[in-house]
Write a protein that holds these residues in place. Structure first.
Motif, PDB file in Angstrom:
ATOM      1  N   GLN A 292     -34.049 -29.703-102.539  1.00  0.00           N
ATOM      2  CA  GLN A 292     -32.801 -30.469-102.403  1.00  0.00           C
ATOM      3  C   GLN A 292     -31.555 -29.672-102.767  1.00  0.00           C
ATOM      4  O   GLN A 292     -30.430 -30.130-102.585  1.00  0.00           O
ATOM      5  N   ALA A 293     -31.753 -28.486-103.325  1.00  0.00           N
ATOM      6  CA  ALA A 293     -30.666 -27.540-103.587  1.00  0.00           C
ATOM      7  C   ALA A 293     -31.359 -26.187-103.615  1.00  0.00           C
ATOM      8  O   ALA A 293     -32.594 -26.127-103.738  1.00  0.00           O
ATOM      9  N   VAL A 294     -30.587 -25.107-103.488  1.00  0.00           N
ATOM     10  CA  VAL A 294     -31.207 -23.780-103.604  1.00  0.00           C
ATOM     11  C   VAL A 294     -30.338 -22.892-104.489  1.00  0.00           C
ATOM     12  O   VAL A 294     -29.116 -23.034-104.525  1.00  0.00           O
ATOM     13  N   GLN A 295     -31.000 -22.002-105.212  1.00  0.00           N
ATOM     14  CA  GLN A 295     -30.265 -21.017-106.006  1.00  0.00           C
ATOM     15  C   GLN A 295     -30.581 -19.621-105.497  1.00  0.00           C
ATOM     16  O   GLN A 295     -31.742 -19.257-105.302  1.00  0.00           O
ATOM     17  N   LEU A 296     -29.524 -18.847-105.297  1.00  0.00           N
ATOM     18  CA  LEU A 296     -29.652 -17.421-104.968  1.00  0.00           C
ATOM     19  C   LEU A 296     -29.518 -16.653-106.270  1.00  0.00           C
ATOM     20  O   LEU A 296     -28.497 -16.751-106.958  1.00  0.00           O
ATOM     21  N   PHE A 297     -30.571 -15.892-106.634  1.00  0.00           N
ATOM     22  CA  PHE A 297     -30.550 -15.098-107.865  1.00  0.00           C
ATOM     23  C   PHE A 297     -30.072 -13.691-107.530  1.00  0.00           C
ATOM     24  O   PHE A 297     -30.807 -12.908-106.936  1.00  0.00           O
ATOM     25  N   ASP A 298     -28.827 -13.373-107.929  1.00  0.00           N
ATOM     26  CA  ASP A 298     -28.387 -11.982-107.811  1.00  0.00           C
ATOM     27  C   ASP A 298     -28.311 -11.395-109.223  1.00  0.00           C
ATOM     28  O   ASP A 298     -27.262 -10.955-109.700  1.00  0.00           O
ATOM     29  N   SER A 299     -29.476 -11.369-109.871  1.00  0.00           N
ATOM     30  CA  SER A 299     -29.552 -11.083-111.303  1.00  0.00           C
ATOM     31  C   SER A 299     -28.951  -9.741-111.700  1.00  0.00           C
ATOM     32  O   SER A 299     -28.414  -9.615-112.785  1.00  0.00           O
ATOM     33  N   TRP A 300     -29.033  -8.734-110.841  1.00  0.00           N
ATOM     34  CA  TRP A 300     -28.620  -7.381-111.249  1.00  0.00           C
ATOM     35  C   TRP A 300     -27.367  -6.882-110.536  1.00  0.00           C
ATOM     36  O   TRP A 300     -26.997  -5.722-110.659  1.00  0.00           O
ATOM     37  N   VAL A 301     -26.688  -7.759-109.808  1.00  0.00           N
ATOM     38  CA  VAL A 301     -25.536  -7.328-109.002  1.00  0.00           C
ATOM     39  C   VAL A 301     -24.345  -6.897-109.857  1.00  0.00           C
ATOM     40  O   VAL A 301     -23.446  -6.206-109.376  1.00  0.00           O
ATOM     41  N   GLY A 302     -24.378  -7.294-111.150  1.00  0.00           N
ATOM     42  CA  GLY A 302     -23.289  -6.944-112.058  1.00  0.00           C
ATOM     43  C   GLY A 302     -23.165  -5.450-112.307  1.00  0.00           C
ATOM     44  O   GLY A 302     -22.195  -5.007-112.929  1.00  0.00           O
ATOM     45  N   CYS A 303     -24.097  -4.651-111.804  1.00  0.00           N
ATOM     46  CA  CYS A 303     -24.001  -3.186-111.972  1.00  0.00           C
ATOM     47  C   CYS A 303     -23.083  -2.559-110.937  1.00  0.00           C
ATOM     48  O   CYS A 303     -22.850  -1.341-110.968  1.00  0.00           O
ATOM     49  N   LEU A 304     -22.544  -3.350-110.021  1.00  0.00           N
ATOM     50  CA  LEU A 304     -21.751  -2.775-108.918  1.00  0.00           C
ATOM     51  C   LEU A 304     -20.252  -2.844-109.172  1.00  0.00           C
ATOM     52  O   LEU A 304     -19.753  -3.796-109.780  1.00  0.00           O
ATOM     53  N   ALA A 305     -19.547  -1.853-108.653  1.00  0.00           N
ATOM     54  CA  ALA A 305     -18.083  -1.904-108.588  1.00  0.00           C
ATOM     55  C   ALA A 305     -17.680  -2.963-107.562  1.00  0.00           C
ATOM     56  O   ALA A 305     -18.377  -3.137-106.555  1.00  0.00           O
ATOM     57  N   PRO A 306     -16.568  -3.650-107.810  1.00  0.00           N
ATOM     58  CA  PRO A 306     -16.134  -4.672-106.850  1.00  0.00           C
ATOM     59  C   PRO A 306     -16.008  -4.144-105.410  1.00  0.00           C
ATOM     60  O   PRO A 306     -16.392  -4.839-104.466  1.00  0.00           O
ATOM     61  N   ASP A 307     -15.508  -2.911-105.250  1.00  0.00           N
ATOM     62  CA  ASP A 307     -15.381  -2.362-103.885  1.00  0.00           C
ATOM     63  C   ASP A 307     -16.751  -2.240-103.208  1.00  0.00           C
ATOM     64  O   ASP A 307     -16.880  -2.508-102.013  1.00  0.00           O
ATOM     65  N   ASP A 308     -17.752  -1.813-103.966  1.00  0.00           N
ATOM     66  CA  ASP A 308     -19.094  -1.705-103.391  1.00  0.00           C
ATOM     67  C   ASP A 308     -19.657  -3.092-103.066  1.00  0.00           C
ATOM     68  O   ASP A 308     -20.326  -3.273-102.047  1.00  0.00           O
ATOM     69  N   TYR A 309     -19.390  -4.050-103.957  1.00  0.00           N
ATOM     70  CA  TYR A 309     -19.850  -5.418-103.664  1.00  0.00           C
ATOM     71  C   TYR A 309     -19.232  -5.909-102.355  1.00  0.00           C
ATOM     72  O   TYR A 309     -19.945  -6.401-101.472  1.00  0.00           O
ATOM     73  N   ARG A 310     -17.916  -5.742-102.235  1.00  0.00           N
ATOM     74  CA  ARG A 310     -17.242  -6.244-101.028  1.00  0.00           C
ATOM     75  C   ARG A 310     -17.759  -5.575 -99.763  1.00  0.00           C
ATOM     76  O   ARG A 310     -17.989  -6.224 -98.748  1.00  0.00           O
ATOM     77  N   ALA A 311     -17.976  -4.268 -99.821  1.00  0.00           N
ATOM     78  CA  ALA A 311     -18.364  -3.537 -98.615  1.00  0.00           C
ATOM     79  C   ALA A 311     -19.854  -3.681 -98.304  1.00  0.00           C
ATOM     80  O   ALA A 311     -20.243  -3.778 -97.138  1.00  0.00           O
ATOM     81  N   HIS A 312     -20.688  -3.684 -99.343  1.00  0.00           N
ATOM     82  CA  HIS A 312     -22.126  -3.490 -99.117  1.00  0.00           C
ATOM     83  C   HIS A 312     -23.008  -4.683 -99.472  1.00  0.00           C
ATOM     84  O   HIS A 312     -24.218  -4.625 -99.276  1.00  0.00           O
ATOM     85  N   VAL A 313     -22.411  -5.728-100.033  1.00  0.00           N
ATOM     86  CA  VAL A 313     -23.216  -6.884-100.449  1.00  0.00           C
ATOM     87  C   VAL A 313     -22.665  -8.192 -99.888  1.00  0.00           C
ATOM     88  O   VAL A 313     -23.399  -9.002 -99.312  1.00  0.00           O
ATOM     89  N   LEU A 314     -21.362  -8.377-100.071  1.00  0.00           N
ATOM     90  CA  LEU A 314     -20.740  -9.656 -99.717  1.00  0.00           C
ATOM     91  C   LEU A 314     -21.082 -10.144 -98.300  1.00  0.00           C
ATOM     92  O   LEU A 314     -21.479 -11.301 -98.131  1.00  0.00           O
ATOM     93  N   PRO A 315     -20.984  -9.292 -97.274  1.00  0.00           N
ATOM     94  CA  PRO A 315     -21.261  -9.798 -95.911  1.00  0.00           C
ATOM     95  C   PRO A 315     -22.674 -10.342 -95.760  1.00  0.00           C
ATOM     96  O   PRO A 315     -22.903 -11.280 -94.984  1.00  0.00           O
ATOM     97  N   HIS A 316     -23.603  -9.774 -96.517  1.00  0.00           N
ATOM     98  CA  HIS A 316     -25.006 -10.163 -96.362  1.00  0.00           C
ATOM     99  C   HIS A 316     -25.309 -11.464 -97.099  1.00  0.00           C
ATOM    100  O   HIS A 316     -26.098 -12.274 -96.627  1.00  0.00           O
ATOM    101  N   VAL A 317     -24.669 -11.667 -98.265  1.00  0.00           N
ATOM    102  CA  VAL A 317     -24.803 -12.956 -98.957  1.00  0.00           C
ATOM    103  C   VAL A 317     -24.162 -14.040 -98.096  1.00  0.00           C
ATOM    104  O   VAL A 317     -24.722 -15.130 -97.906  1.00  0.00           O
ATOM    105  N   ARG A 318     -23.000 -13.710 -97.542  1.00  0.00           N
ATOM    106  CA  ARG A 318     -22.303 -14.683 -96.695  1.00  0.00           C
ATOM    107  C   ARG A 318     -23.161 -15.066 -95.493  1.00  0.00           C
ATOM    108  O   ARG A 318     -23.213 -16.230 -95.077  1.00  0.00           O
TER     109      ARG A 318
END
Ligand code: 1CP
Length: 340
Positions: free
Chosen positions: A195-221
């Protein structure tokens, strides 16, 4: 009574008390879980739907929480990809054939979601027995990729970040493949009754924001956009103080926070049109019960009774935690947030 408080809070509707559930509410801190694990290996337990459902339901009922979480693991989807997943006793998960270059990424098969039918069976069996909503879950693609590339857990994610930074084309191909697999896997859980879902991005905090935006964000979206509509998505990470706005942009109805941020300050950054989950330090549950209650009150105070708060720990229940302390935490949330 209206909707269950947990689902209402995910939708930022008013609730009579703040709903609470805990990451790893089923697990080694429970004697009943340890007894089951004495006769079944972890993977075997996950693949035996009646028992996995029993573990799911038992934790929710014992604690009196407002939601149950499917008993499974974020790494199960790697097994049908043929990379040699093993939960080795004591050492945590191992991937015997890690995926570290463009050729290996290219050779990685697409997930045949039929291989995960046992998880759908667990969802159905748990739903049939539960009085509270059931949360399904999967890893977010960065965290899943980190296990696949490193070959297990890591403290510095050198190989994962190295691949991302030195071969962005291969990285993108990997993330796209994982995102397709994870969306199909989550939709399988939703179709079975999650009835709900959780996405666990447990270790994503190791990334620089620029890397998150370029290399992670589009795929989570892409994953969030591919899910069946109307099912709340909780987007969780740890160490994400530098990434909150990016995570929000990637998607989710509720952002899961760890204890390294002030909940009120984080919520102010995220905006009041999104829910927030968290964020008691799991170590707090080792303290005497009066101290637990004081710390629960502090988290509730930061949330200020606003709509859209789901109480949780900032990460999973620790194995050393006394069961009565976990229950005291849940009771304190209900008592101290009662608006009835
Ligand atoms: O020995 C045992 O009995 C196995 C211990 C265990 C358990 C109880 C593992 C191995 N997984 C689980 C269950 C689990 N894992 C759940 C069940 C539902 C619940 O929360 O009650 C969930 C949601 C997970 C998710 C999970 N697995 C995450 C994301 C959450 C987090 O802790 O950040 C991660 C990173 C994993 C990988 C994993 N699986 C198991 C272990 C010991 C680990 C962590 C290894 C590491 O530190 O890298």
């Amino acid at each position: 009574m209206g909707a269950a408080p947990f689902l209402a809070a995910c939708r930022r509707e008013p609730t009579a008390h703040t709903p609470v559930w805990l990451m790893r509410q089923a697990g080694r801190y429970q004697p009943e879980y340890r007894a089951i694990r004495a006769r079944l290996g972890f993977l075997e337990l996950c693949k035996t739907p009646e028992v996995a459902a029993e573990v799911t339901v038992m934790a929710a009922e014992q604690l009196g929480v407002d939601a149950a979480i499917l008993f499974a693991d974020i790494l199960l989807v790697l097994e049908p990809l043929g990379v040699g997943l093993e939960f080795a006793a004591g050492d945590g998960p191992v991937i015997h054939r890690p995926v570290r270059d463009a050729a290996a990424i290219d050779a990685l098969p697409e997930l045949d979601v039929a291989a995960m039918a046992y998880v759908a069976d667990t969802v159905r069996a748990a739903r049939a027995a539960l009085k509270v909503p059931l949360i399904g879950f999967a890893a977010a693609p960065f965290t899943l990729a980190s296990y696949l590339v490193e070959g297990g857990g890591s403290r510095d994610w050198l190989r994962t970040k190295g691949l991302m930074q030195s071969d962005p084309g291969a990285w993108r191909a990997l993330m796209e493949k994982l995102a397709r697999a994870l969306a199909a896997y989550l939709n399988l859980q939703i179709d079975a009754g999650a009835q709900a879902v959780q996405l666990f991005d447990s270790w994503v905090g190791c990334l620089a924001p620029d890397d998150y935006r370029a290399h992670v964000l589009p795929h989570v979206r892409a994953i969030v956009g591919a899910l069946r509509p109307g099912v709340p998505v909780i987007h969780f990470g740890t160490g994400t103080a530098g990434l909150l706005e990016c995570q929000r942009a990637a998607g989710g109805d509720v952002i899961g926070l760890d204890w390294r941020v002030d909940l009120d300050a984080a919520w102010a950054r995220l905006g009041d049109d999104i829910g927030v989950q968290g964020n008691l330090d799991p170590v707090a549950l080792l303290a005497p019960i009066p101290e637990i209650r004081r710390r629960v009150a502090a988290v509730l105070g930061q949330a200020g009774g606003r709509r859209g708060h789901v109480f949780n720990l900032g990460h999973g229940v620790l194995q050393q935690t006394p069961v009565d302390h976990v229950r005291a935490c849940v009771d304190a949330v209900h008592e101290l947030s009662s608006r009835a």
